[in-house]
Write a protein that holds these residues in place. Structure first.
Motif, short mmCIF file in Angstrom:
data_model
loop_
_atom_site.label_atom_id
_atom_site.label_comp_id
_atom_site.label_asym_id
_atom_site.label_seq_id
_atom_site.Cartn_x
_atom_site.Cartn_y
_atom_site.Cartn_z
N TYR A 283 33.28 32.20 55.54
CA TYR A 283 34.22 31.11 55.33
C TYR A 283 33.63 29.87 54.64
CZ TYR A 283 37.02 33.85 58.58
OH TYR A 283 37.71 34.87 59.18
N VAL A 284 32.31 29.77 54.55
CA VAL A 284 31.70 28.59 53.92
C VAL A 284 30.78 28.97 52.77
CG1 VAL A 284 30.28 26.54 54.30
CG2 VAL A 284 31.85 27.30 56.09
N PHE A 285 29.86 29.91 53.03
CA PHE A 285 28.87 30.27 52.02
C PHE A 285 29.43 31.20 50.95
CE2 PHE A 285 25.61 29.87 55.69
CZ PHE A 285 25.67 28.49 55.59
N ALA A 286 30.36 32.08 51.34
CA ALA A 286 30.86 33.12 50.43
C ALA A 286 31.43 32.56 49.12
CB ALA A 286 31.90 33.98 51.14
N PRO A 287 32.26 31.50 49.16
CA PRO A 287 32.84 31.01 47.90
C PRO A 287 31.80 30.56 46.88
CG PRO A 287 34.08 30.14 49.76
CD PRO A 287 32.86 30.80 50.33
N ILE A 288 30.61 30.15 47.34
CA ILE A 288 29.57 29.75 46.39
C ILE A 288 29.09 30.96 45.61
CG2 ILE A 288 27.28 28.70 46.16
CD1 ILE A 288 27.83 27.16 48.73
N LEU A 289 28.87 32.06 46.32
CA LEU A 289 28.49 33.30 45.64
C LEU A 289 29.62 33.81 44.76
CD1 LEU A 289 26.19 35.27 45.28
CD2 LEU A 289 26.95 36.51 47.31
N SER A 290 30.86 33.52 45.13
CA SER A 290 32.01 33.90 44.31
C SER A 290 31.91 33.29 42.91
CB SER A 290 33.32 33.45 44.97
OG SER A 290 33.47 34.02 46.25
N LEU A 291 31.42 32.05 42.85
CA LEU A 291 31.24 31.40 41.55
C LEU A 291 30.25 32.17 40.70
CD1 LEU A 291 31.08 27.65 42.67
CD2 LEU A 291 33.02 28.86 41.65
N GLY A 292 29.21 32.71 41.34
CA GLY A 292 28.24 33.52 40.62
C GLY A 292 28.88 34.78 40.05
N TYR A 293 29.73 35.42 40.82
CA TYR A 293 30.44 36.61 40.33
C TYR A 293 31.30 36.26 39.13
CZ TYR A 293 29.10 39.11 44.61
OH TYR A 293 28.39 39.72 45.63
N LEU A 294 31.98 35.11 39.19
CA LEU A 294 32.83 34.69 38.08
C LEU A 294 31.98 34.40 36.84
CD1 LEU A 294 35.62 33.94 37.03
CD2 LEU A 294 35.30 31.63 37.98
N GLY A 295 30.85 33.73 37.04
CA GLY A 295 29.94 33.46 35.93
C GLY A 295 29.38 34.75 35.33
N LEU A 296 29.15 35.75 36.19
CA LEU A 296 28.63 37.04 35.72
C LEU A 296 29.64 37.75 34.82
CD1 LEU A 296 26.30 39.09 35.91
CD2 LEU A 296 27.43 40.07 37.91
N VAL A 297 30.93 37.64 35.16
CA VAL A 297 31.97 38.24 34.33
C VAL A 297 31.94 37.66 32.92
CG1 VAL A 297 34.47 38.40 33.98
CG2 VAL A 297 33.50 38.82 36.24
N PHE A 298 31.79 36.34 32.82
CA PHE A 298 31.72 35.69 31.51
C PHE A 298 30.44 36.07 30.77
CE2 PHE A 298 34.91 32.94 33.43
CZ PHE A 298 35.78 32.74 32.37
N LEU A 299 29.34 36.18 31.50
CA LEU A 299 28.06 36.54 30.88
C LEU A 299 28.14 37.93 30.25
CD1 LEU A 299 25.00 36.01 30.42
CD2 LEU A 299 24.60 37.11 32.63
N ILE A 300 28.66 38.89 31.00
CA ILE A 300 28.79 40.27 30.49
C ILE A 300 29.73 40.31 29.29
CG2 ILE A 300 29.64 42.58 31.06
CD1 ILE A 300 28.67 42.10 33.93
N ALA A 301 30.81 39.53 29.35
CA ALA A 301 31.77 39.52 28.24
C ALA A 301 31.16 38.91 26.98
CB ALA A 301 33.02 38.75 28.65
N ARG A 302 30.39 37.83 27.16
CA ARG A 302 29.78 37.17 26.01
C ARG A 302 28.81 38.10 25.28
NH1 ARG A 302 28.85 32.81 29.44
NH2 ARG A 302 26.59 33.19 29.32
N HIS A 303 28.11 38.92 26.03
CA HIS A 303 27.12 39.82 25.43
C HIS A 303 27.68 41.21 25.13
CE1 HIS A 303 23.69 37.07 25.89
NE2 HIS A 303 24.25 36.70 27.03
N HIS A 304 29.00 41.36 25.33
CA HIS A 304 29.70 42.61 24.99
C HIS A 304 29.06 43.83 25.64
CE1 HIS A 304 31.95 40.28 22.01
NE2 HIS A 304 30.79 39.81 21.56
N LYS A 305 28.78 43.70 26.93
CA LYS A 305 28.21 44.80 27.71
C LYS A 305 29.32 45.49 28.51
CE LYS A 305 23.97 43.79 26.47
NZ LYS A 305 23.19 44.68 25.58
N PHE A 306 29.14 46.78 28.74
CA PHE A 306 30.07 47.57 29.57
C PHE A 306 31.52 47.35 29.14
CE2 PHE A 306 26.51 46.04 32.29
CZ PHE A 306 25.84 47.25 32.44
#
Length: 398
Positions: A283-306
């Motif tokens: 309930y407190v720490f999880a949303p911070i890691l959620s931001l990392g997952y969202l950033g990872l989606v953009f990173l993969i898209a920018r580099h045209h991976k998978f």
């Protein structure tokens, strides 16, 4: 188009990841915890903790942020078309509440849609205010949520202390002497509740959910402040340029990645070593890691991976509401007694295999469906009902 695809990928990832948490609710629903099963040295415990570390609350947080992002895009669309925002959006949230209520009663007692609908109504009002007011509301919601979680954690620590157990031997924590005992008692209470409902027929489950409505909806109510915070966070991310692939947008995307993983991974790991951080983990720490997952989606898209994988996951995102309901229906049939009753044969490998199988099913189903239709079946109904007040408003203007 690329921007929308990225949102669909993130939304689809959130749906599949949420199943990664919920599948354990279904898969262990007929499994009672014995004392000798709660062992730190048990490899199954390590696997379970690691799974929680990756999924528990993280993808729910991502889904909540995505809801806020979607609200901002819709708000901008309404403004551009000069449509009255709150009145028309309120109808959408009423539909979502009804959808969530039916889902809760007939499918899954841990439905999140009802909570989202109530949050949406609150934030739909706040989004019309100045950014200063919005930031104040965001800060207050976050502070209320965190303070409540800290208070609950403080109470559990104090009540389980030796002094309080001596003074008040009849308190609920009286038999808890160590952190391991605390974990065992929590697991036993939770599993007994799941065991009770898993043995019911489908109709008995429906009756049980209605009779215990407020108890089973307590989490949905408790997370309202967190939802408000994450909705507003998603709104501000869009306004700060997150969805633009320019220098400013990419810088923000990278910042999410570093904050999410650089801070999120260490603090979420605390729950692996201290049971008192378990609630904080979700309930407190999880949303911070959620931001990392969202950033990872953009990173993969920018580099045209998978690229192909992104396309498949985006199909799930395009049918997010349909897939969310479907995955819970399929999980219920697989694990509850009124279906195949697989939870009687509790096995972590079976649970992981079920998660993978249901995820692949959703990918295949959404891919095939979208070859013929533009939206999922639930989304089609949703769109038709949601457009009723919009069409009436346009008719009045003409």
């Amino acid at each position: 188009m690329e921007r929308i695809k990225l949102l669909d990928v993130a939304r689809g990832l959130a749906i599949i990841g949420t199943l990664g948490t919920n599948i354990w609710v279904f898969g262990s629903s007929h499994h009672t915890v014995e004392v000798d099963e709660v062992e730190i040295s048990n490899i199954g415990s390590y696997i379970s903790h690691f799974t929680d570390f990756l999924t528990n609350g993280k993808f729910l947080g991502l889904l909540t942020i995505m809801f806020g992002i979607g609200m901002q895009l819709k708000y901008t669309s309404f403004q551009n078309r000069e449509l009255p925002w709150f009145r028309l959006y309120l109808w959408s949230m009423i539909l979502l509440f009804i959808d969530g209520l039916l889902h809760f009663i007939f499918v899954f007692e841990f439905d999140v849609l009802m909570s989202y609908s109530l949050t949406g109504i609150l934030v739909a009002f706040i989004i019309q205010r100045s950014e200063r007011i919005m930031k104040i509301c965001m800060f207050c919601a976050g502070a209320i949520h965190v303070l409540y979680q800290v208070w609950q954690g403080f109470i559990s620590v104090i009540m389980s202390s030796k002094l309080v157990r001596m003074l008040f031997p009849n308190n609920p924590y009286a038999n808890i002497s160590t952190e391991r005992d605390l974990a065992e008692q929590a697991l036993i209470r939770y599993d007994n509740q799941l065991l009770e409902i898993s043995g019911f027929t489908w109709w008995e489950q429906v009756v049980y959910r209605m009779e215990h409505f407020w108890v089973l909806r307590s989490e949905a109510i408790m997370i309202l402040p967190m939802n408000v915070f994450l909705f507003l966070l998603g709104i501000f991310l869009v306004r700060k340029g997150l969805l633009k692939m320019d220098e400013r947008g990419i810088r923000l995307q990278k910042r999410l990645l570093w904050i999410g993983f650089g801070i999120g991974i260490p603090i979420n790991a605390l729950s692996l070593f201290n049971v008192h951080f378990v609630a904080f983990d979700r309930y407190v720490f999880a949303p911070i890691l959620s931001l990392g997952y969202l950033g990872l989606v953009f990173l993969i898209a920018r580099h045209h991976k998978f690229v192909k994988t992104q396309q498949y996951i985006s199909n799930v995102g395009k049918m997010a509401l349909t897939c969310y309901i479907t995955q819970n229906i399929v999980s219920s049939f697989l694990f509850y007694n009124w279906g195949l009753g697989l939870s009687k044969h509790y096995n972590p490998l079976l649970i992981y295999a079920s998660w993978l199988g249901i995820s692949l099913f959703m990918i295949g189903f959404s891919t095939l469906w979208l070859q013929k239709y533009k939206q999922g079946p639930v989304e089609i109904i949703w769109r038709k009902l949601g457009n009723i007040p919009v069409n009436r408003y346009k008719q009045k203007l003409t």
